[in-house]
Design a protein around this motif. Sequence first.
Motif, mmCIF file in Angstrom:
data_model
loop_
_atom_site.group_PDB
_atom_site.id
_atom_site.type_symbol
_atom_site.label_atom_id
_atom_site.label_comp_id
_atom_site.label_asym_id
_atom_site.label_seq_id
_atom_site.Cartn_x
_atom_site.Cartn_y
_atom_site.Cartn_z
ATOM 1 N N PRO A 20 -34.510 12.750 -7.288
ATOM 2 C CA PRO A 20 -34.190 13.465 -6.045
ATOM 3 C C PRO A 20 -33.661 14.858 -6.343
ATOM 4 N N SER A 21 -34.011 15.801 -5.487
ATOM 5 C CA SER A 21 -33.476 17.151 -5.647
ATOM 6 C C SER A 21 -32.079 17.195 -5.052
ATOM 7 N N SER A 22 -31.241 18.072 -5.582
ATOM 8 C CA SER A 22 -29.885 18.171 -5.059
ATOM 9 C C SER A 22 -29.901 18.956 -3.750
ATOM 10 N N ILE A 23 -28.996 18.616 -2.870
ATOM 11 C CA ILE A 23 -28.866 19.306 -1.590
ATOM 12 C C ILE A 23 -27.998 20.528 -1.811
ATOM 13 N N GLU A 24 -28.473 21.667 -1.380
ATOM 14 C CA GLU A 24 -27.676 22.876 -1.504
ATOM 15 C C GLU A 24 -26.719 22.949 -0.326
ATOM 16 N N VAL A 25 -25.444 22.874 -0.622
ATOM 17 C CA VAL A 25 -24.413 22.885 0.414
ATOM 18 C C VAL A 25 -23.724 24.245 0.400
ATOM 19 N N PRO A 26 -23.596 24.877 1.563
ATOM 20 C CA PRO A 26 -22.993 26.217 1.608
ATOM 21 C C PRO A 26 -21.499 26.202 1.307
ATOM 22 N N GLN A 40 -17.881 19.869 -2.162
ATOM 23 C CA GLN A 40 -18.922 19.232 -1.372
ATOM 24 C C GLN A 40 -18.486 17.832 -0.983
ATOM 25 N N SER A 41 -18.515 17.561 0.321
ATOM 26 C CA SER A 41 -18.266 16.215 0.820
ATOM 27 C C SER A 41 -19.593 15.465 0.781
ATOM 28 N N GLY A 42 -19.619 14.270 1.313
ATOM 29 C CA GLY A 42 -20.853 13.505 1.363
ATOM 30 C C GLY A 42 -21.740 13.923 2.517
ATOM 31 N N CYS A 43 -22.940 13.387 2.535
ATOM 32 C CA CYS A 43 -23.895 13.551 3.642
ATOM 33 C C CYS A 43 -24.258 15.003 3.927
ATOM 34 N N GLY A 44 -24.268 15.858 2.902
ATOM 35 C CA GLY A 44 -24.658 17.243 3.075
ATOM 36 C C GLY A 44 -23.611 18.135 3.711
ATOM 37 N N SER A 75 -13.130 14.051 6.575
ATOM 38 C CA SER A 75 -13.040 14.606 5.220
ATOM 39 C C SER A 75 -14.118 14.064 4.284
ATOM 40 N N THR A 76 -14.689 12.889 4.583
ATOM 41 C CA THR A 76 -15.758 12.355 3.730
ATOM 42 C C THR A 76 -17.062 13.098 3.949
#
Length: 137
Positions: A20-26, A40-44, A75-76
């Motif tokens: 899987p590719s990593s999700i880019e989180v701002p 980075q929290s969960g779920c993007g 917070s998750t």
Amino acid sequence: MRFSAILGLAASIGLALAVPSSIEVPNVHGGNEDIVLTSQSGCGSSGPLGSGHYVWYIVVGCTPGDNYTCEVTDSTGCLPGNPDHIGSVEVDDPNDTFQIASRSNTNQVPFVCPSIGQVRCQANFNDSDDGPGYSLR
């Protein structure tokens, strides 16, 4: 020999497709200063947010004309955030010069992506110490 080479090639292609590719989180910005969290929290989601600021925001890209939602999560990063501590959620242009959408006392606001293809998703909290219980996406 040729069969095993083909099998090895097929297996390596299958492995490359299965990773899987990593999700880019701002990055998350606190206040209107240059305070930036890269957590980075969960779920993007981006967060958990810090303390000491009433305003926290992320700048994200979007497809012009498509529907999106700016969400303040717990917070998750996976569950809706408790709206009791959220004064408002707003979506602005990245430079904060015009507002696209806003709602008070909620944890999300729907919006249509503007022609510039980028927005600022912002949470305005009731207290400057509420941020650590929340994330943004």
